[in-house]
Design a protein around this motif. Sequence first.
Motif, PDB file in Angstrom:
ATOM      1  N   SER A   1       0.815  -1.215   0.000  1.00 27.16           N
ATOM      2  CA  SER A   1       0.000   0.000   0.000  1.00 27.16           C
ATOM      3  C   SER A   1       0.850   1.267   0.000  1.00 27.16           C
ATOM      4  O   SER A   1       0.461   2.281  -0.590  1.00 27.16           O
ATOM      5  CB  SER A   1      -0.928  -0.003   1.220  1.00 27.16           C
ATOM      6  OG  SER A   1      -1.778  -1.134   1.204  1.00 27.16           O
TER       7      SER A   1
ATOM      8  N   GLN B   1       1.577   0.730  -4.478  1.00 28.73           N
ATOM      9  CA  GLN B   1       0.123   0.808  -4.535  1.00 28.73           C
ATOM     10  C   GLN B   1      -0.426   0.667  -5.945  1.00 28.73           C
ATOM     11  O   GLN B   1      -1.597   0.315  -6.138  1.00 28.73           O
ATOM     12  CB  GLN B   1      -0.387   2.118  -3.912  1.00 28.73           C
ATOM     13  CG  GLN B   1       0.063   3.376  -4.624  1.00 28.73           C
ATOM     14  CD  GLN B   1       1.358   3.934  -4.078  1.00 28.73           C
ATOM     15  OE1 GLN B   1       2.145   3.201  -3.503  1.00 28.73           O
ATOM     16  NE2 GLN B   1       1.577   5.231  -4.256  1.00 28.73           N
TER      17      GLN B   1
ATOM     18  N   TRP C   1      -2.270  -2.735  -6.825  1.00 32.37           N
ATOM     19  CA  TRP C   1      -3.562  -3.195  -6.320  1.00 32.37           C
ATOM     20  C   TRP C   1      -4.607  -3.386  -7.420  1.00 32.37           C
ATOM     21  O   TRP C   1      -5.422  -4.319  -7.332  1.00 32.37           O
ATOM     22  CB  TRP C   1      -4.091  -2.245  -5.244  1.00 32.37           C
ATOM     23  CG  TRP C   1      -3.394  -2.394  -3.928  1.00 32.37           C
ATOM     24  CD1 TRP C   1      -2.674  -1.447  -3.261  1.00 32.37           C
ATOM     25  CD2 TRP C   1      -3.333  -3.566  -3.102  1.00 32.37           C
ATOM     26  NE1 TRP C   1      -2.165  -1.950  -2.082  1.00 32.37           N
ATOM     27  CE2 TRP C   1      -2.560  -3.249  -1.960  1.00 32.37           C
ATOM     28  CE3 TRP C   1      -3.855  -4.856  -3.222  1.00 32.37           C
ATOM     29  CZ2 TRP C   1      -2.303  -4.172  -0.952  1.00 32.37           C
ATOM     30  CZ3 TRP C   1      -3.592  -5.777  -2.211  1.00 32.37           C
ATOM     31  CH2 TRP C   1      -2.831  -5.425  -1.095  1.00 32.37           C
TER      32      TRP C   1
END
Length: 530
Positions: free
Chosen positions: A133, A137, A140
């Motif tokens: 994250s 990121q 994702w």
Amino acid sequence: MTQDNSCCRVCSRGLYSCRWRAPGGNEKKNACCWFSLVTLVSLLSLCWMYICLVTFNDREDVNWKGFQILKRWVNWFMVLIIISAVLTSYCILLLLFALVQVALREQLNLHCLHKILLCFGVIIITFGVTGFSLHWQQEWPIVPLSLQATAPFLQFGAVGALTLLSLFIFQGFHTAKKGSKFLISVVFIVVSAAIFLCPLVITSPCLVADLPEKPKLIGHRGAPMLAPENTMMSFNRSIACGVTAFETDVQLSKDRIPFLMHDSNADFLLRTTNVKQMFPDKNFSYSTNLTWEELQSLNAGEWFLKTDPFCSVSQLSEEEKETARNQTIPSLLQLLNLAKQHNISVLFDLYSPNQKDDTVDTVKTILSSGIDPSLVFWLPPAERNYVNSAAPGFIQFYNNESEMLNEEGRHLNVKYSKLDTEKIRELRRNNVTVNLWVVNEHWLFSLLWCAGASSVTTNSCHLLKEMDRPDWVMGPVAYRMIWISVDIASIVIMIKLYIWQWKTQNHRTGREQRNCTSAWNEEQHSPLFE
């Protein structure tokens, strides 16, 4: 050997509780909570392993991030995969042992060592998700994208797992108290309905009757799994893969010679050359710090054999290894001559602190090479107006959809996770050429093939070349019939398991009652009562 000390019971008890003797009746404290934790961590570890596997396509991004920090090339992503696989295997095995304990009606007394390891597993998964994250990121969006390729089969697997687990659930249901029975029933029905009916919301471009044309292949820095990236050997190897274009990165030397090199800025030569050996007392931050002659003195192939970035060096012959060992940094002109000879396009980005002057010199080099301008795919956005006027025959590629639409362009080059499959289809219907990078894995290439992508930039052109069809393609009607049949078969099996478990429980209860009655009768007729 008594029933309580049978081999199966002893092994199951020993592996789960680390106790080889039957525990006392007062050792059931918090057993249910720890069983729930085992189940939860097992599911989390499976999800984490899934994330690692679907992001394996972009493993070089993680390795590159590690190199930037440590200045040493290590396959960090493979280390992550190994740790995740060990964790997942351990959790799943522990859950299986717990289910065996339930089936044997043994107490679920989890050993403290397992408790520590489970907590350690939760910490690893938490750190992994946090790291993704914070530092990765952009990966994702790959997870929902991957579900379009895997969801139909994950649903089949979930139905199978539910069918197998229903035996343990029914066993617990029959022995539970009245209030607990209601809770078990509600949870089981809700979960079953979700699993059985989730195909209603599953979408995939591979659920299609008519398959689009196979995407063309563009060699990412050549064929970097078969040769050192951005070398003439790499581009020659990609020709054998049938690529329609070379993808590369251009920088300019101190004496204004465009050359091929991906890494830029500080220590830009450190990863792929022997610059530390040739110039031990110098630090080069920009390509313009070195002349073309100095760049030519560097070895650009030895690193590939030493680090084996794609675990593919073992596939090379001794002759190919020797050729790789002697590679040097090529100029843009060398690549243009190769492309002209084989009628292959060239797509490149320009890394430069001085985009204006470097664009002018790069365009001059391209025009002087005599290559057909329509074979040049121009990507750098900074001086696009100048390029359009100086070389109107170049094909303009854009890395931003809005910029492309504003300039009425027809060619888009973006990372595959930036567009969903429906958007790809929409662009293709509008006659926009869509090239997606970097696509290495079969499942991802199959998905983008079904979505109708025009081409993909890839490191594994030699593998994708061999694919005649996507990994799977299925008509919507055929898929609907399959998942309905699987659901019905599962429901029938679970009904039979429930009836069998109900009869078994009634038989056991009746036998226990008869034993109690017999014992009471014997007690009544004993001499003590006469």
